[in-house]
Every structure is written in C-alpha cells, then in structure tokens.
Write an enzyme that holds these catalytic residues in place. Structure first.
Site, short mmCIF file in Angstrom:
data_model
loop_
_atom_site.label_atom_id
_atom_site.label_comp_id
_atom_site.label_asym_id
_atom_site.label_seq_id
_atom_site.Cartn_x
_atom_site.Cartn_y
_atom_site.Cartn_z
N LYS A 1 -6.60 20.86 1.53
CA LYS A 1 -6.43 20.39 0.15
C LYS A 1 -6.09 18.91 0.04
CE LYS A 1 -1.50 21.30 -0.62
NZ LYS A 1 -0.53 21.96 -1.51
N HIS B 1 3.47 2.38 43.34
CA HIS B 1 4.57 1.41 43.28
C HIS B 1 4.03 0.03 42.89
CE1 HIS B 1 8.28 -0.68 44.41
NE2 HIS B 1 7.50 -1.59 45.01
N GLU C 1 13.78 7.70 14.18
CA GLU C 1 12.60 6.84 14.29
C GLU C 1 12.45 5.93 13.08
OE1 GLU C 1 9.67 9.57 17.12
OE2 GLU C 1 9.11 9.18 15.04
N GLY D 1 -7.06 26.41 -0.61
CA GLY D 1 -7.49 27.77 -0.28
C GLY D 1 -6.41 28.79 -0.55
N LEU E 1 6.25 21.02 15.97
CA LEU E 1 5.67 19.84 16.60
C LEU E 1 4.16 19.92 16.59
CD1 LEU E 1 8.05 19.63 19.71
CD2 LEU E 1 8.04 18.09 17.74
N LEU F 1 -8.50 15.07 6.69
CA LEU F 1 -8.07 15.95 7.77
C LEU F 1 -6.94 15.29 8.58
CD1 LEU F 1 -11.63 17.11 8.84
CD2 LEU F 1 -9.88 18.53 7.75
N GLY F 2 -6.26 16.12 9.36
CA GLY F 2 -5.19 15.61 10.22
C GLY F 2 -3.80 16.01 9.80
N GLY F 3 -3.65 16.52 8.57
CA GLY F 3 -2.36 17.01 8.12
C GLY F 3 -1.29 15.95 8.01
N GLY G 1 -7.68 16.34 1.16
CA GLY G 1 -8.83 15.45 1.00
C GLY G 1 -9.08 14.62 2.23
#
Length: 477
Positions: free
Chosen positions: A42, A456, A197, A124, A331, A46-48, A44
């Site tokens: 919803k 190293h 953060e 949806g 997560l 993607l990726g949340g 518009g």
C-alpha cells in the site's frame, strides 16, 4: 467512489500482503520456486519501513554525519588540516539519503519484473481465507483468488497517548529522519537501537541530545559490557546525556517545543524542555484494515499474529512472517530469512530459520553487534561458560587507523567449547559479526575460529584472538 470490483478467477498460488524485507523476499523466492505469485503493497514503493523510512535512510544519515563529525573532531590528528571548517548542507544531505532510497526501491521493483511477480499498489485485505481484495492507490478495486497467503505487513512506531506524533516537534523515527534543520535540543525517549542511532545523528550535527530510558541501562537486551562501552563512547565523543531508570509521566506539545515531565528512580520529578522529541519506545504489529478478524486469524494479547513452526496461522493456507508475528526479534534480516523459509515450505521444500543465530547491530560510532546469548542470559539459565576477550587497542589495524575503542567478547560452553554468543564493539562491528554467525550456525568451537588463519592487518583478527584466549593465550595482548 470505487469502480465496480473486478474479480480474477484464475487463482494465484501465493499472494503476499506487504512488500517490506520479509514480503518482497518471500514474493521473489516463491516465484523462483515456480509459484504464480502476487505482492500487494500500500505504500506505493517496495521495501517497507526498512528501505523507505528505516534501516537505509538512517544509515545514509549516520554515514554522512560521521564524516562531518570526524572532520571536526579527528582530521587534525591524521595530519589533515582544516576539518574544523567543514560545513553541513542539510538539504543536500537529505537529497543523498533520498537518492539511496529511490535507487533501492526501484531495484526491488526491477527484481519483481525479472522474477515475474505481479505487483499491486494498494491496500490488501481478506474477503475470505482464499479471496483478497485490493483497494488500489489509483482508485480501482480488484479481488482475486489465492491458494495461499503470506501476511507480511510489518510494524509501526508506538506513540505516547499524551504526546501523539505530529512529526514536527514530536517525532517518530520517520520524522527524525527528515528534520529540515538541526534542533538545538533533542530528547529521545527510549534508549534502544532507533533512539541511540537517530539521537547520535543529531548530536553529531550539534544538537544537545538527552536519552531517557526506563530500564537501568540503555539497550538492555544486549550484553552489559557492550552497553556500558557504547554509552561511555557516546557520552564522551558526542556529548550525549543519559537518564536511565527514568520514566516519562507527562508532557506538553507547545507547538515549537515540548515540555516533558520525568521521574527518576528516587521518585524525584523534573521538567525537561526540548525543541524536538523523538519517541522510540518500540513498535507494534501493523494489522489494521487486513480483515484478520473477518477470517478469525488468532493474535496474542499484544496484537501479534500467532504462528506455528512453519509460519502457519490459526487459519489453513494463511501464513505470516516478519515484524507482525509473535516469534523472534523485529529485524529486517530476520524477516528476510523467514520470507525465504516460508516460500520454501509452501513449495514443499524444507525451510528453516535458526532464531538463536540472528545478529543485532547498532550503527552508532563505535558500532555494536551481537549474536547468541549474552553473559547475563547464560547466568540466568545456569549455563557453565567461559569468556574470551580481546581489546581493539591491541589490534594492528585499529591502531593504524586510530579506531581503538571497543573489544570482542566470546562466550563458550565450558565443557564443549562451542560458541554460545559473540559481542563486538568497534567501528566495523556490523561487518565482523557475520563470521561469528557463520561459526555459530555450523556449531563451531572457539578453537575452530582461533586456529583459522585471518588476514593481517584486519579488525577481524580481534575475533580470532578472543577465541584464542579461550583455548590457550592471546598472542598480541
């Protein structure tokens, strides 16, 4: 007014509701496994939350502000003069953040096309367990049949009832990522990952940041040694102030500031005023408008969808993954793993997530990364264990680049030497934790890691040395 609903009778094998890290990964994997797949999102894009207003934009700002802060605080000791004169253009910083987000969201949409996932832009909801209605962002309404559905709708920030978000002075993480200017003062309610953060971002740019945490220490789920080191570094390097064992009992939005009433563990109350208030007291599952009650999907007392060992809900053919479920940490990478495993199970293959080996990272400076058990958890569980530690001030690479804060701490079973937990504080902790995850996933001992040749000079040698401390003696400390 919606147009008449168009019903598609040719059913999908899988419909995924939600296009965040769990949802888009589940969609792609399901399609790769030969299932006719659709994803409904919803937003518009993607990726949340992670890609649009969470993990990715926050890392863009954390990187930019670290470079700025490093220039002012440290360039001179590298022999680079003039760092104190570096200035910040907030608008350009935000533009760079948005470029990163746009590029990645577009990349996910490309992957949908590449893998033949049908993408519906809209909200949806369930009509029945096998019928999905989509209220499109374009005003159209569609309904289609599906054999199986995966709920992957994620979570949303929790707000305080007496200080609702206005995203101007009372901020969620979304608002804190988009401030047009640096506030003179900021209070952060909640000393978890998000609060530390984003508080750090604005502290580096000059805001006086105070973190108010109800628990006796910030990031209370992490190993105490790690938390203490991180808080000490943030207080020293970024002048952040911490008020632990302190609860917020009231507050007023004054329009251009917030007056917050807090109470310490001694019962004494005081008023703290700030130009910006970041509320990061947790997230709640997002299930609004899904129609879960219509099909009787069971939820727990906190609103999380109940799932079984194979991501199944209480309703046959309806599954759930990610932040919305009652299992595992909230997560993005946990949701991604669940997305792959759930799709595999729906395709008749074995799918599994090891919830004991899910890393957690705080992308401050220094970074903090942990996987497995903390020392406090092992004590509580009565497990006999040993501790191996190695400080970065004895690591060649850290010395060479003047990033000596931090350590690696390894916890192993006293009888078997199997690694039970790894905790890292350093500038690249998030990158180093992957080796620890791999070791734990395959049941490695500290001797296995300690006897593995590491390049190293690298920061990763600190993990090797911490493991060597458990089976013999460290070489460089």
């Amino acid at each position: 007014m919606f147009r008449r609903c168009a019903v598609k009778l040719n059913p999908y094998d899988v419909v995924v509701i939600g296009g965040g890290p769990g949802g888009y990964v589940a969609s792609i994997k399901a399609a790769q496994l030969g299932m006719k797949t659709a994803c409904v999102e919803k937003r518009g894009a993607l990726g949340g939350t992670c890609l649009n207003v969470g993990c990715i934009p926050s890392k863009a700002l954390l990187h930019a502000t670290h470079v700025y802060h490093d220039a002012h605080a440290n360039f001179a000791r590298y022999g680079l003069m003039g760092g104190e004169g570096v200035t910040m253009d907030s608008a350009k910083m935000q533009q760079q953040k948005e470029r990163a987000v746009k590029g990645l969201t577009g990349g996910v949409e490309y992957l949908f096309k590449k893998n033949k996932v049908t993408y519906y832009k809209g909200e949806g909801s369930f009509e029945t367990a096998h019928s999905i209605r989509v209220n499109g962002l374009d005003g159209k309404q569609e309904m289609f049949e599906t054999k199986k559905t995966i709920i992957a709708t994620g979570s949303e920030p929790t707000e305080l009832p007496f200080l609702p978000f206005d995203e101007k002075v009372v901020l969620s993480s979304t608002g804190a990522l988009a401030l047009p200017r640096v506030p003179k003062t900021m209070v952060v309610i909640g000393g978890g990952v998000i609060g530390l953060e984003l508080g750090s971002v604005w502290a580096r740019l000059g805001a006086k940041v105070t973190v108010v945490e109800f628990a006796p220490r910030c990031a209370p789920t992490l190993d105490e040694d790690v938390t203490n080191a991180l808080v000490g570094a943030l207080a020293k390097n970024e002048k952040m102030k911490f008020m632990t064992s302190t609860k917020v009992v009231g507050g007023t939005n004054n329009g251009d500031s917030v007056s917050l009433e807090v109470e310490g563990k001694n019962g004494k109350r005081e008023t703290v005023t700030c130009e910006a208030l970041l509320v990061s007291v947790g997230r709640r599952p997002f299930t609004g408008g899904l129609g879960l009650d219509k099909i009787n999907v069971a939820k727990n007392e906190r609103g999380f969808v109940k799932i079984g060992d194979h991501f199944e809900t209480s309703i046959p053919d309806v599954y759930a993954i990610g932040d919305v479920v009652d299992k595992g940490p909230m997560l993005a990478h946990k949701a991604e793993d669940e997305g792959v495993a759930c799709a595999e199970i729906l395709a008749g293959k074995p799918g599994h997530v090891n919830y004991g080996v899910i890393p957690a990272v705080i992308y401050t400076m220094p970074e903090v990364a942990s996987v497995g058990k903390s020392e406090e958890e092992l004590k509580k569980e009565g497990v006999a264990y040993k501790v191996g530690k190695f400080p970065f001030n004895a690591n060649s690479r850290a010395k060479a680049v003047s990033t000596e804060d931090g350590f690696v701490k390894v916890l192993v079973d006293k009888a078997t030497d199997r690694i039970l937990g790894v905790h890292i504080v350093c500038t690249t902790a998030g990158e180093l934790i992957g080796e620890a995850c791999l070791a734990m996933e395959y049941g490695a001992s500290s001797e296995d890691v300690g006897r593995t040749c590491h390049a190293h000079p690298t920061m990763s040698e600190a993990l090797k040395e911490a493991c060597m401390a458990l089976v013999a003696k460290t070489i460089n400390f």
